[in-house]
Scaffold this active site. Sequence first.
Site, PDB file in Angstrom:
ATOM      1  N   GLY A 312       0.682  -0.921   0.187  1.00  0.00           N
ATOM      2  CA  GLY A 312       0.065  -0.126   0.120  1.00  0.00           C
ATOM      3  C   GLY A 312       0.900   0.370  -0.760  1.00  0.00           C
ATOM      4  N   ALA A 313       0.437   2.320   0.293  1.00  0.00           N
ATOM      5  CA  ALA A 313       0.991   3.487   0.236  1.00  0.00           C
ATOM      6  C   ALA A 313       1.413   4.043   1.173  1.00  0.00           C
ATOM      7  CB  ALA A 313       0.071   5.074   0.175  1.00  0.00           C
ATOM      8  N   PHE A 314       1.420   3.358   2.403  1.00  0.00           N
ATOM      9  CA  PHE A 314       2.497   3.311   3.454  1.00  0.00           C
ATOM     10  C   PHE A 314       2.570   2.164   4.145  1.00  0.00           C
ATOM     11  CE2 PHE A 314      -1.495   6.461   3.239  1.00  0.00           C
ATOM     12  CZ  PHE A 314      -0.729   7.394   3.550  1.00  0.00           C
ATOM     13  N   ASP A 426     -13.788   3.666   2.368  1.00  0.00           N
ATOM     14  CA  ASP A 426     -13.052   3.368   1.769  1.00  0.00           C
ATOM     15  C   ASP A 426     -13.575   1.632   1.186  1.00  0.00           C
ATOM     16  OD1 ASP A 426     -11.191   3.734  -0.166  1.00  0.00           O
ATOM     17  OD2 ASP A 426      -9.999   2.450   1.283  1.00  0.00           O
TER      18      ASP A 426
END
EC number: 2.7.11.1
Length: 718
Positions: A312-314, A426
């Site tokens: 993921g992004a993080f 989300d």
Amino acid sequence: MYGGYSNQNYYQQPSGRPNDFQQQGNMPFSEPSQPMFSTNYMKQQGSQPSLQDRLTQQQSQPQSHNNQYYPNGGFTDVPNLNYPATPPPTQSIYSHNNNSNSKVYQSAQHTSPGQYSVASESGLYIPPPLQQQQNGQQSPVRSVHQQTQQTPPTFTQQQSSSQPQSPQHNTYHAQQQQQQQQQQQQTQQAQQQGQRQTQQQSQQQAQQQNGSANNYMYFERRPDLLTKTTQDKAAAVKLKIENFYQSSVGYAIERNQRRLELESELASQDWSEERKNRQLASLGKKESQFLRLRRTRLSLDDFNSVKVIGKGAFGEVRLVQKKDTGKIYAMKTLLKSEMYNKDQLAHVKAERDVLAGSDSPWVVSLYYSFQDSQYLYLIMEFLPGGDLMTMLIRWQIFTEDVTRFYMAECILAIEVIHKLGFIHRDIKPDNILIDIRGHIKLSDFGLSTGFHKTHDSSYYKKLLQEDEAKKQQQQQQQQQQLNLQKPQLPNETNNGNRNTMLVDAIHLTMTNRQQMQTWRKSRRLMAYSTVGTPDYIAPEIFLYQGYGQECDWWSLGAIMYECLIGWPPFCSETPQETYRKIMNFEQTLQFPDDIHISYEAEDLIRRLLTHSENRLGRHGGADEIKAHPFFSGVDWNTIRQVEAPYIPKLSSVTDTRFFPTDELENVPDSPAMAQAARQREQMMTQQQGVPQSNAKEDLPFIGYTYSRFDYLTRKNAL
């Protein structure tokens, strides 16, 4: 005997023996609680007015005995003795000794000598103690002895002194004198104690005037005089103390609740006492094990990494195995510095609270959560069936029956989140996981929010005291997003007919369907990036205005559209174009002509993809959506026991064929993740241990650690 009383002394008994008043001698008078003779009885005698009538007449006339407080005193026929019917405002001193003889010495304010009295427990007014002034002058307050000497004897006292006194009278008089002596001793003790208190007060005042008094220390809160590091440490200690007591109380409540639930269950079972006792003993053993587990500090060394199953992004998601038990888990790793820099602190706390607070089969179970100086770790159950996006890529389009099954389970899962007080925000096919039996579970609550203060970004901004420059920069970025121009779309009315999609959208040809399949695969890569995809986000979220739980029902409508049509309702080549279509959903929401769906399915989608105030589920919640005709015949109570349309077939507990592990090899790590990995590897090589983090960055993550009680008995743990 029953004649008149005009020739008799009113204080002389018929037998000639002194009455009680004469026996009291010099004792002061007390106002009688009841009249000596009945008024009617006195009137029947036909004699001159009784003593009671005379006293009543005299009390009704103003007296002039230089007593400004007692114009209507009692017993005025006795000179120099006045007893008020209503005492003046007084000041009291309470005296108590070991003999339980308690008195309240009362003194009237601004009174002349002789007007001080002592109120005893029996209600008698007794002269006050002798008080001497510190300068040596005689106090206006007189003692009992002085007042007795200065008061001239009354005619009753003179008459009683001239008469012979019997031995009984002498004994009674001796007792009265002994009581007077005891009272004088008590008053002297009270006087001495008052003098000591007065001296202490005067000494303290003198010390304060001389500047030498140090009995009191005055503190002023001046945190601005301390360094920022000291302030951060103090805030960390405060949060740790609060978290410690909060978690301790919560654990005690949960432990008691588990005990009560087991006792209630055993009471309903027809078991022997021995078997019930074994069940209670087993619970006590589990409680002891869990208590030791809470005291154990987990670390990354307690797990073996198998492979990466998501990015993921993080952070990333790995398949891990616990060393001591051999069980398989999914470990989600989040980088602290990215959470701090990208303003994700509230989302991280909300995700942890949702997973820890839920014990529902519709939500992924959280077993442990811990942290080190660089990362946050969430140890969750591993769902080997992959996610709904993988199924859509494989099967392209679902039938209405299959869509009805998965949408019904999604409604129940979203309902659980809403009952916990959270909004997911989300919901997309990537976050709908499939378990080993083919049923769905919600995951990835990284954008969820709740009603707790720690789920609000402003809480952490205040906690960390961000500078004004950063706040202004964030406000400018939000303003730029609001100022995005909307696309110039033709004004077309939608009267309910199925119109073809717009020119700038994807055409419904076989070639374009192949392009859509390519888009699906690239869609997975988009999920790994920091940009993400807005295909399923409600328009009110983009407006930064107030929104509620109804935004999750918009996402459900978008997923249902994709399951029946084959792609999201507002898909485009760029996220910016998708955003513009969502903001103009009234013109851009179209249904293709060559794909047939029922009227009930289309009606449900249109009622979900609409304005928030008119959206289905806004007022009635999940029950309002369950009542739609599209879900007619669904058994909501037993749907999880129904055989799923697709059951994943696994070769082992570590089988990851339903996860895009091959694609993940081509996905590079984010710069922050790569830098943190290099830093950790360098520190380990130099044998310096895990690098230490900044205390300010660790402040928001206090209380992140968690352990689930029933981790040993969970049936879905592999």
